[in-house]
Design a protein around this motif. Structure first.
Motif, short mmCIF file in Angstrom:
data_model
loop_
_atom_site.label_atom_id
_atom_site.label_comp_id
_atom_site.label_asym_id
_atom_site.label_seq_id
_atom_site.Cartn_x
_atom_site.Cartn_y
_atom_site.Cartn_z
N GLY A 275 0.80 -1.22 0.00
CA GLY A 275 0.00 0.00 0.00
C GLY A 275 0.83 1.27 0.00
O GLY A 275 1.95 1.31 0.53
N ALA A 276 0.28 2.33 -0.57
CA ALA A 276 0.93 3.64 -0.54
C ALA A 276 0.90 4.17 0.89
O ALA A 276 -0.13 4.10 1.57
N GLU A 283 -2.83 3.19 9.01
CA GLU A 283 -3.67 2.79 10.14
C GLU A 283 -4.24 1.40 9.95
O GLU A 283 -4.68 0.77 10.91
N ILE A 284 -4.28 0.96 8.72
CA ILE A 284 -4.96 -0.30 8.40
C ILE A 284 -3.95 -1.43 8.20
O ILE A 284 -4.19 -2.56 8.60
N VAL A 285 -2.83 -1.11 7.59
CA VAL A 285 -1.81 -2.12 7.29
C VAL A 285 -0.67 -2.00 8.30
O VAL A 285 -0.16 -0.90 8.53
N VAL A 286 -0.31 -3.10 8.92
CA VAL A 286 0.85 -3.10 9.82
C VAL A 286 2.08 -3.43 9.00
O VAL A 286 2.22 -4.55 8.48
N GLY A 291 1.54 -6.45 5.47
CA GLY A 291 1.80 -5.82 4.18
C GLY A 291 2.97 -4.88 4.31
O GLY A 291 3.71 -4.92 5.30
N PHE A 292 3.11 -4.03 3.29
CA PHE A 292 4.19 -3.05 3.34
C PHE A 292 3.66 -1.67 2.99
O PHE A 292 2.83 -1.53 2.08
N LEU A 293 4.15 -0.67 3.75
CA LEU A 293 3.81 0.72 3.46
C LEU A 293 4.91 1.26 2.56
O LEU A 293 6.08 1.26 2.95
N CYS A 294 4.53 1.74 1.39
CA CYS A 294 5.53 2.07 0.38
C CYS A 294 5.48 3.55 0.02
O CYS A 294 4.43 4.06 -0.37
N ASP A 295 6.64 4.20 0.11
CA ASP A 295 6.72 5.60 -0.30
C ASP A 295 7.11 5.70 -1.77
O ASP A 295 8.12 6.33 -2.10
N ARG A 303 9.75 -4.32 -2.41
CA ARG A 303 9.09 -5.12 -1.37
C ARG A 303 8.48 -6.41 -1.91
O ARG A 303 8.18 -7.33 -1.14
N VAL A 304 8.24 -6.49 -3.20
CA VAL A 304 7.53 -7.65 -3.75
C VAL A 304 8.17 -8.98 -3.34
O VAL A 304 7.46 -9.90 -2.89
N PRO A 305 9.52 -9.11 -3.45
CA PRO A 305 10.12 -10.40 -3.05
C PRO A 305 9.90 -10.74 -1.57
O PRO A 305 9.93 -11.91 -1.19
N GLN A 306 9.70 -9.72 -0.75
CA GLN A 306 9.52 -9.97 0.68
C GLN A 306 8.08 -10.38 1.04
O GLN A 306 7.81 -10.76 2.17
N LEU A 307 7.16 -10.23 0.09
CA LEU A 307 5.75 -10.54 0.38
C LEU A 307 5.59 -11.98 0.86
O LEU A 307 4.78 -12.27 1.74
N ALA A 308 6.38 -12.87 0.27
CA ALA A 308 6.25 -14.29 0.60
C ALA A 308 6.65 -14.59 2.04
O ALA A 308 6.27 -15.63 2.59
N THR A 309 7.39 -13.66 2.65
CA THR A 309 7.82 -13.88 4.04
C THR A 309 6.72 -13.54 5.04
O THR A 309 6.83 -13.85 6.22
N LEU A 310 5.66 -12.85 4.58
CA LEU A 310 4.60 -12.44 5.51
C LEU A 310 3.71 -13.63 5.85
O LEU A 310 3.43 -14.47 4.99
#
Lengths: 382, 382
Positions: A275-276, A283-286, A291-295, A303-310
């Motif tokens: 998410g942006a 407030e919604i995504v931890v 997920g990931f908060l992305c600037d 962050r995409v490769p790290q998604l599988a670690t969640l």
């Protein structure tokens, strides 16, 4: 807090019945609150259209939704709807207004019981004049901390909730990204396309039309039925499957949003959110957990490769604990109790502003301050 | 009836200040009523814009007219304006609403003192739903018998009035006809042209644009600067002279009108009216005394030679007696007294419907029943 027996009036909008057969977010939430409060033993009267379906008491001055019958004048019936509530105000201990600012001007004129108003959105900056003028006559709830107007004092943030049972938890991550929403630059379908392309993943898009020029120029050329698939609008079951089988929901909005039900639905299915980092998203995504908060786009791609670690179970549990209907009702019960005590809360402290982290982890954690929001409404990548 | 000391709130619209610098008929009338009541010793509070000019008390929530500042939202400030009045309702013995139907929905919700509403016009059939729903909460005044809705009970007809001193009485009839108003088929400039041409008289037209296609096709081709003269819009002094020096005002409207200030202004100058026999015209013009009621163009042309037989002093006296500001205030005082007695009047009898004739002649007279109104909105000549 037990408010059983409290005589509660809930004022729903009347564009649609409560609950609405299709679109009608405010009517849906008003209905959800009415149902939830009834389940907690409150004596609920729902002021809504006559064709509303509520197991409790319904009060109506208009037979069907304004948008369901072109002969009905929204101005006229809106005013009669609100007038009728305030005519009967003395029958209630508390009034919960989900119908924007106009009811506040009626509250000015009456000695109605305490009024709690959920500001579901600011349709225009001009309506702030009404909120400011009537602020002494109502308590306010925001639907996210991000959506608070700095000129108003708020009783609470009362996030909208969903019923987790309506969403299937799928423990195994899929291999595609998903975008769900409307075709409008602020929803960022074009950014989802870029992220998927550069990350080498397929993207499935389920969205309704809004900005046709944007769709033709920024989205349509990329749709190839394989790397970028467009599914149109999807109904409930298909939506559940689409969300649940994804690797992540891409929610790279380009302007701050008030809330974001789609993110909650995705997490309920176990699917994390890319998410942006703006508006209500933090407030919604931890970050790093659900997920990931992305600037910006570059960070999102990284962050995409790290998604599988969640942990997908963590996503689900986050929704169950923080964004369920029951949790929403808890928050409103607390807000009602504060209003009944006629006690406006002090402004939130820095510590309180971090409730999300503590609430989730149940222990103090290192928490990176949320970076400043981009000044421009359009999203600026790094 | 003496209501000196009565604490009266007058609610004016806020599109413009009261009185308005230019256009703003409802604000003008609300102001006239406020001034008149203050002169009769009532304790008047005028709810109007902050830049209103009233020697009595003004209450405002909006600094200037909504139409004077594009940053002001009419919906928001209208609601705050009405809300403020009803917040203070207990300070008054009577409220006189000149701001259409919305205030009635606030009255529903309060135990405000008796409310008198002048229905200055029905902007759309849809607002009738609001009037019907709130009818038990207000007394109604119409601005002509013709403008009454059959579904509402009325307290009184309270014709608008003018200050006769603002108009110069000219005892000698001129030799031209005059048309004053807007260029719209329903105002009948094309009929005035036909009547003047066939009666062999000059016509002077003073009007503002509205329907440009109509003007180009039906009016402009006839303007020759001699037989048909177009003077544009005329200001106060020029208007007084134009009306006063005419043989008659031609007011051949093609659909019923609520009222007709122009007719009253013409008669105040001594000039009789050649008027279409529909709408409020038969209530304003005494047939055969202050003009002629005409069922079509042929009849109007036949009446032209008889115009010279009418007594211009009679026209002036008719206005002084029946359509002066003082007479308007008398009518409102009577209406207020009825409202304070909480006594809705019985529907008017056939005899009462003829008050106009008796009032004027001060004796019973033979009075031809008003013919049925044309079914079509367009005027059908015989």
């Amino acid at each position: 807090m037990n408010l059983a027996g409290l005589r509660l009036a809930i004022l729903a909008p009347i564009a649609w019945p409560s609950p609405p057969p299709g679109y009608g977010p405010w009517e849906q939430i008003a209905f959800n609150i009415a149902e939830g409060m009834r389940a907690r033993g409150l004596d609920v009267t729902l002021f809504a259209t006559g064709n509303s379906q509520f197991d409790g008491r319904i009060a109506s001055v208009v037979p069907v939704g304004i948008n369901e019958d072109p002969a009905l004048n929204g101005d006229v019936y809106g005013a009669l709807h609100v007038g009728e509530l305030f005519r009967r105000a003395h029958e209630f201990d508390l009034i919960h207004n989900n119908f924007d600012w106009k009811p506040l001007t009626y509250a000015l004129a009456t000695d109605a019981p305490p009024l709690v108003t959920t500001i579901h959105g600011f349709s225009s900056p001009q309506i702030l004049a009404a909120y400011y003028a009537c602020a002494w006559r109502s308590f306010f709830c925001s639907i996210s901390d991000a959506d608070r107007d700095p000129g108003l004092a708020y009783l609470a943030t009362t996030y909208n909730g969903i019923d987790p049972a309506q969403f299937t938890f799928r423990p195994t991550a899929g291999d595609y990204l998903v975008f769900l929403g409307r075709f409008h630059p602020e929803k960022g379908a074009h950014l989802a396309i870029e992220i998927a392309r550069r990350a080498g993943l397929r993207l499935k898009i389920a969205a309704i039309p809004q900005d046709d020029g944007y769709f033709r120029e920024e989205v349509e050329p990329h749709i190839d039925g394989d790397r970028v698939q467009f599914l149109g609008a999807v109904e409930r079951d298909a939506r559940d499957e689409l969300l649940g089988n994804a690797l992540a929901l891409v929610h790279m909005t380009t302007r701050p949003e008030r809330f974001g039900l789609t993110m909650i639905e995705a997490m309920a299915c176990g699917t994390p959110v890319l998410g942006a980092n703006m508006g209500s998203v933090p407030e919604i995504v931890v970050d790093g957990a659900t997920g990931f908060l992305c600037d910006g786009v570059e960070i999102a791609i990284a962050r995409v490769p790290q998604l599988a670690t969640l942990d997908r179970a963590t996503c689900r549990a986050h929704v169950e604990r923080n964004f369920s209907l029951e949790r929403m009702i808890d928050r409103y019960i607390d807000a009602y109790a504060l209003a009944l005590a006629q006690k406006l809360p002090a402004p939130p402290t820095q510590e309180q502003a971090r409730w999300r982290a503590r609430d989730w982890w149940d222990r103090p954690m290192a928490y990176t301050d949320i970076p400043p929001k981009p000044k421009s409404l359009r999203f600026n990548g790094p």
